[in-house]
Motif scaffolding. Sequence first.
Motif, PDB file in Angstrom:
ATOM      1  N   GLU A 400       9.798   6.962   7.749  1.00 36.86           N
ATOM      2  CA  GLU A 400       9.529   5.885   6.799  1.00 36.86           C
ATOM      3  C   GLU A 400      10.714   5.663   5.860  1.00 36.86           C
ATOM      4  O   GLU A 400      11.111   4.518   5.590  1.00 36.86           O
ATOM      5  CB  GLU A 400       8.270   6.215   5.990  1.00 36.86           C
ATOM      6  CG  GLU A 400       6.981   6.130   6.799  1.00 36.86           C
ATOM      7  CD  GLU A 400       5.752   6.430   5.965  1.00 36.86           C
ATOM      8  OE1 GLU A 400       5.926   6.805   4.777  1.00 36.86           O
ATOM      9  OE2 GLU A 400       4.631   6.282   6.489  1.00 36.86           O
ATOM     10  N   LYS A 403      13.729   3.963   7.503  1.00 39.62           N
ATOM     11  CA  LYS A 403      13.575   2.507   7.574  1.00 39.62           C
ATOM     12  C   LYS A 403      13.909   1.858   6.236  1.00 39.62           C
ATOM     13  O   LYS A 403      14.602   0.829   6.171  1.00 39.62           O
ATOM     14  CB  LYS A 403      12.149   2.164   7.979  1.00 39.62           C
ATOM     15  CG  LYS A 403      11.794   2.555   9.409  1.00 39.62           C
ATOM     16  CD  LYS A 403      10.341   2.225   9.723  1.00 39.62           C
ATOM     17  CE  LYS A 403       9.975   2.657  11.146  1.00 39.62           C
ATOM     18  NZ  LYS A 403       8.544   2.381  11.438  1.00 39.62           N
ATOM     19  N   LYS A 404      13.398   2.447   5.147  1.00 35.54           N
ATOM     20  CA  LYS A 404      13.669   1.892   3.828  1.00 35.54           C
ATOM     21  C   LYS A 404      15.152   1.992   3.491  1.00 35.54           C
ATOM     22  O   LYS A 404      15.723   1.099   2.844  1.00 35.54           O
ATOM     23  CB  LYS A 404      12.837   2.626   2.779  1.00 35.54           C
ATOM     24  CG  LYS A 404      11.349   2.342   2.890  1.00 35.54           C
ATOM     25  CD  LYS A 404      10.561   3.042   1.785  1.00 35.54           C
ATOM     26  CE  LYS A 404       9.072   2.688   1.921  1.00 35.54           C
ATOM     27  NZ  LYS A 404       8.265   3.341   0.853  1.00 35.54           N
ATOM     28  N   ASP A 406      17.673   1.826   5.598  1.00 34.53           N
ATOM     29  CA  ASP A 406      18.376   0.757   6.326  1.00 34.53           C
ATOM     30  C   ASP A 406      18.209  -0.576   5.610  1.00 34.53           C
ATOM     31  O   ASP A 406      19.158  -1.353   5.470  1.00 34.53           O
ATOM     32  CB  ASP A 406      17.841   0.655   7.753  1.00 34.53           C
ATOM     33  CG  ASP A 406      18.210   1.874   8.595  1.00 34.53           C
ATOM     34  OD1 ASP A 406      19.147   2.605   8.213  1.00 34.53           O
ATOM     35  OD2 ASP A 406      17.539   2.109   9.626  1.00 34.53           O
ATOM     36  N   ILE A 407      16.977  -0.836   5.163  1.00 32.66           N
ATOM     37  CA  ILE A 407      16.714  -2.113   4.467  1.00 32.66           C
ATOM     38  C   ILE A 407      17.531  -2.209   3.194  1.00 32.66           C
ATOM     39  O   ILE A 407      18.126  -3.255   2.880  1.00 32.66           O
ATOM     40  CB  ILE A 407      15.211  -2.238   4.157  1.00 32.66           C
ATOM     41  CG1 ILE A 407      14.420  -2.371   5.473  1.00 32.66           C
ATOM     42  CG2 ILE A 407      14.941  -3.422   3.241  1.00 32.66           C
ATOM     43  CD1 ILE A 407      12.915  -2.320   5.282  1.00 32.66           C
ATOM     44  N   GLU A 408      17.564  -1.099   2.437  1.00 31.03           N
ATOM     45  CA  GLU A 408      18.276  -1.120   1.163  1.00 31.03           C
ATOM     46  C   GLU A 408      19.776  -1.274   1.361  1.00 31.03           C
ATOM     47  O   GLU A 408      20.447  -1.966   0.576  1.00 31.03           O
ATOM     48  CB  GLU A 408      17.976   0.169   0.385  1.00 31.03           C
ATOM     49  CG  GLU A 408      16.545   0.301  -0.096  1.00 31.03           C
ATOM     50  CD  GLU A 408      16.141  -0.846  -1.005  1.00 31.03           C
ATOM     51  OE1 GLU A 408      16.950  -1.217  -1.888  1.00 31.03           O
ATOM     52  OE2 GLU A 408      15.038  -1.387  -0.818  1.00 31.03           O
ATOM     53  N   GLU A 410      21.254  -2.851   3.751  1.00 29.99           N
ATOM     54  CA  GLU A 410      21.532  -4.244   4.133  1.00 29.99           C
ATOM     55  C   GLU A 410      21.703  -5.117   2.891  1.00 29.99           C
ATOM     56  O   GLU A 410      22.474  -6.073   2.882  1.00 29.99           O
ATOM     57  CB  GLU A 410      20.405  -4.786   5.010  1.00 29.99           C
ATOM     58  CG  GLU A 410      20.407  -4.206   6.422  1.00 29.99           C
ATOM     59  CD  GLU A 410      19.252  -4.761   7.263  1.00 29.99           C
ATOM     60  OE1 GLU A 410      18.561  -5.654   6.742  1.00 29.99           O
ATOM     61  OE2 GLU A 410      19.065  -4.291   8.403  1.00 29.99           O
ATOM     62  N   LYS A 411      20.971  -4.758   1.829  1.00 26.56           N
ATOM     63  CA  LYS A 411      21.067  -5.538   0.586  1.00 26.56           C
ATOM     64  C   LYS A 411      22.399  -5.305  -0.123  1.00 26.56           C
ATOM     65  O   LYS A 411      22.805  -6.089  -0.983  1.00 26.56           O
ATOM     66  CB  LYS A 411      19.919  -5.158  -0.345  1.00 26.56           C
ATOM     67  CG  LYS A 411      18.544  -5.478   0.193  1.00 26.56           C
ATOM     68  CD  LYS A 411      17.467  -5.004  -0.791  1.00 26.56           C
ATOM     69  CE  LYS A 411      16.055  -5.249  -0.257  1.00 26.56           C
ATOM     70  NZ  LYS A 411      15.009  -4.752  -1.188  1.00 26.56           N
ATOM     71  N   GLN A 561      26.354   5.382   3.830  1.00 30.18           N
ATOM     72  CA  GLN A 561      25.011   5.256   4.401  1.00 30.18           C
ATOM     73  C   GLN A 561      24.682   6.452   5.297  1.00 30.18           C
ATOM     74  O   GLN A 561      23.585   6.989   5.264  1.00 30.18           O
ATOM     75  CB  GLN A 561      24.882   3.958   5.190  1.00 30.18           C
ATOM     76  CG  GLN A 561      23.486   3.763   5.785  1.00 30.18           C
ATOM     77  CD  GLN A 561      23.338   2.417   6.485  1.00 30.18           C
ATOM     78  OE1 GLN A 561      24.277   1.615   6.481  1.00 30.18           O
ATOM     79  NE2 GLN A 561      22.180   2.174   7.047  1.00 30.18           N
ATOM     80  N   SER A 565      21.834   9.102   4.567  1.00 31.97           N
ATOM     81  CA  SER A 565      20.763   9.363   5.534  1.00 31.97           C
ATOM     82  C   SER A 565      20.646  10.849   5.833  1.00 31.97           C
ATOM     83  O   SER A 565      19.547  11.408   5.894  1.00 31.97           O
ATOM     84  CB  SER A 565      21.032   8.578   6.821  1.00 31.97           C
ATOM     85  OG  SER A 565      20.036   8.858   7.799  1.00 31.97           O
TER      86      SER A 565
END
Length: 622
Positions: A400, A403-404, A406-408, A410-411, A561, A565
């Motif tokens: 979980e 996934k968060k 990766d989203i962050e 991208e911002k 990143q 991770s």
Amino acid sequence: MGSAVLSISRPELLNIFKELQQKFNFSQEQDQVFKSNCQHFQQSMSDYLKASEKSIAENNPLFQQVTEFRNILEKTNQNWQKKIKTQDTGVHFRAGFNDSLLVFVYGKVKSGKSSLGNYMAWGNTDPTDQQKSIIQKELQPVYFSGQKTGVKGGDVAKEAEIKKEFRVGATEATSSIQGFSLDGLTWIDSPGLHSINQENGDLAKDYVEHADLILYTMKSDSPGRESDLNEILKLYRADKKILLLLTGSDTTDANAYDIDEETGELIMPIIMKDPKTRIQQQHYIRSALEKIPELAGKTNNIEILSFSARYAQEHESHVESFADSGMGQLFATLGKIAIEDGVKLKHQTPMINFKNFLTDFSTDLEEYKQLIVDFQQPIERIKKSIPIQINEQKNMIQQELSKKLDIEFEKLVQYRDEPMQMNQAIKKMADYLAQQQNKAMILVQEKILKQVMNEFGSQLTNVIQHNALLNLPEFKIDQRTEKVAESINSGTRRRNGGFGALVGGVIGGGIGVLGGPAGIATGASIGSTVGGWLGGKTGSDASVNYREITLNVGDNLIQIQQQFSERLHDSIQMQMTEFQKTVLEMALNSADYLVTQLKNEINGFQNQLNTMILGIETKLNG
């Protein structure tokens, strides 16, 4: 065995008991230490289990085990209280007969107990008031009544005490503990065993263990039934002194009959069963007892006698016939026991009773010991299930948060050319993800903890440290500096060179005149070359004006990143590993503590019982 015993009369037997009375000097066994130990054990066990039930979750495999233990403890406590009450009742009952041998008549319904008791008291199986009145006062029995059941059809309250005899003939004649006393002898008549009214039989069983001597009665018409053998085995296990009596060992003589002149009814005289039949019945019973493994080879010390109280009553004045009745043999056996073992039995009985009483409690502890063994199974299940659950939840959180993450990231692309803003955004993102990790961790840990404990402190839920995620490299942009042409300056060298060549050519041509036309041409060429060279030397070249620019050729966002991770993954791994260790220690330590405390209490109480039993055995053997 029985045939070797002489026959004596009832008065002779009573005189033996009278002499025995002077020898009794009995002091009651004290059991206050046991009761105190027992109460402490029960309370401690209950306290440990109550505390465990409050702290252990219902989903915990231990919960069911603790609940079962608690239920058995409560059931056992109730049973123990009943046993203690019965023991106290028996001890109190015995206390009134410390100067006499306590003889207890025990057996099935309609086995001749009451008739035998009446004959012992009055010399008659069913005495009349007139027959009682002619007995000397000092030889008259003193009747008493004990506990009574509520069974209908039995004797009424204090019936024997009022009528001074035991009721005979009724289907359920006796439903109370009742008896009489003569000098040195206390005779107890008990309710029948294995009747349709179990309450009566249970009452008899509560009191029989307090007897010094037990007379177990069986009808000679059906001797050695399995139910009788089982009862005899129980008495043997309790170390009771037993006489087995085959009552009603008589029959009618069909060859010698008479007719009642008044009623016209046929009268057949009562005769004893022939000696061979009586001996065969005794051998049959002994053989049946020998077939019981626990009694094999141990029945020689159990006396078996056949008699008829009715025949003895009718032939009391005839020495040979009375002896043939078997009643004199019974009297002689009782007298022998009184003389040889009376005092010993009187002193040993309460100690044997108390030893059996303690042994019964010790046996009950075995069930507790088995429950302790059973605790290992749920503990093993906890050891296996907790790591599996934690690993599943750990993987779920890692997925979980990945996934968060990766989203962050991208911002963050929008700040790629602004290192200061990028680093601020990364810090903010790290804060957010740390909070998300904490939130996920707390939910998961609480979920798992609730399967182990009902109550748990907040210290058990470990929160991650934010700096574990924030300790990352600064965002940096890779740059390269280059020069680019901004403007071009024109040069004078070419122009001066041409002008020099022109001048040089003129000069060269003038010199060449001296040589003719050919000289002119050659002179002009040389002059032009020299003039051009000189002109070039005096001019300037053209030039380019440059400026430096900085180009962004890359950055370390991908590396950040990746490290983010990895550290997030490691942080979750480390925290869940630590949590697993903590929760397992908490669950297993709790279980180990409970099991240890219960074991200690059981072993402690067992040791106390063993010490008391050993003390009693030492006295008995001394």
